[in-house]
Scaffold this active site. Sequence first.
Site, PDB file in Angstrom:
ATOM      1  CG  HIS A 183      -0.155  -0.060   2.515  1.00  0.00           C
ATOM      2  ND1 HIS A 183       0.524   1.011   3.061  1.00  0.00           N
ATOM      3  CD2 HIS A 183       0.053  -1.095   3.354  1.00  0.00           C
ATOM      4  CE1 HIS A 183       1.104   0.649   4.176  1.00  0.00           C
ATOM      5  NE2 HIS A 183       0.840  -0.627   4.383  1.00  0.00           N
ATOM      6  CG  ASP A 188       5.447  -3.066   5.908  1.00  0.00           C
ATOM      7  OD1 ASP A 188       4.449  -3.694   6.303  1.00  0.00           O
ATOM      8  OD2 ASP A 188       5.868  -2.054   6.482  1.00  0.00           O
TER       9      ASP A 188
END
Length: 423
Positions: free
Chosen positions: A59, A334
């Site tokens: 994102h 992540d």
Amino acid sequence: MSKFLTKAGLLGSASVALGSMLWSQQKTESEPVASNSPSSDPNLSTAYELKLVQVLFRHGARTPLKSIPDVLEAQWVPSLLEPPPHTHMNYVVTDLQGGPRPPSVVEDGYRKNILSGGSFPGQLTTMGMQQLYELGERLRKRYVEEKPFLSNTYIPTEVYVRSSNIVRTIESAKCLLAGLFQQKQTATVSILTTDAESEILYPNFHGCKLLKILSGHRWAELSTLPGIAADLQRIQSALGIAAHRHVDFVFIRDDMVARETHGLPCPPALTSWRNKVEQRAVDVMCHIYQPSKRENLQLCVGPLLHQLLDNMEKKLQGSSSASTRKLFLYSVHDTTLIPCLMALGLFDMRWPPYAADLTLELHQNRQTSEPFVKVTYLGQDQLIPGCSGVYCPLQEFKQALSGYTLTSDPYRSLCNSTGLPEP
């Protein structure tokens, strides 16, 4: 640390939402391709026909999960979250079968708190929306303009969109599609999600009991690791954080990165600690994931890696509706990319930046029809350890990942156990 784990477990991942640095992204993208990341040879690429593209992308920039305690607070005002008009697409969020969107315990957890300035934690910002739009434009240049692989307009039979059930990843997928197709669509975009119990798009501490147990032990061990523990004490002292506060390098980095990315003030004492925070946050994640132990990465991303390989096999077999897809988009985190990169042997000890993309292309040799896989990270070709070239024969690629992929039944069996899995 145990309090952190408990909180992270309740949110569904420890943590599904960790930050990245703008300067880190610029540094990574400005450096020349490393020797183990050879650039594409145009003459070589003409020998292969592109069949399928799968993109796992992080994102965009977002608000922090929480502010560093006892220090100058940044003002996260709602105007930082306004969507740019060019990122609009008509979309609907569903479950995996096309039914109503499942509840999101992760998002509900964010909405219980408000940051200074009035915004919720973990929300995609205007800057983050623009980052994903630009990633979509980069994919458009490669797969629509330079290589006429995708249609100029969004067509649902060509594109599959899957997201974790969190607002920032859902909005990131929408913004990427707006850039990729320049807001042109033949139908409403369906963004598929699932409930927290069955999510495979990040290490699922909520739904996998064994992963939660193992990770709990490793988080607890951090307080006994001399380097990390001593540095944490020093930075707490430098920032004036009370000793009883439960902080760690991952969350310090998260707030620091979010502030720097959006041009908001950081505590002055943090400036001299920036590089150490970055290093120690990565050290923490390496300790949590323990890439040297195969079973840990299996529990983190084994089902997702299996899904990526299964998509390739179905494309080659042409025996299901999935075989008509040309593009699979996975809007992730992540904490997804780090263990995926570890399993691929590509993790370079740098935190994946906002809007980072890990792309797997499936090709066929035009003469022999032999399938090959080409992997890129941050737009650069990668040579996978165990592969004989950047265009990696599919069988070699599957062998390189064979120690990490897991089908659903073995994964569920391991998750429900309480001891270490067999090596």
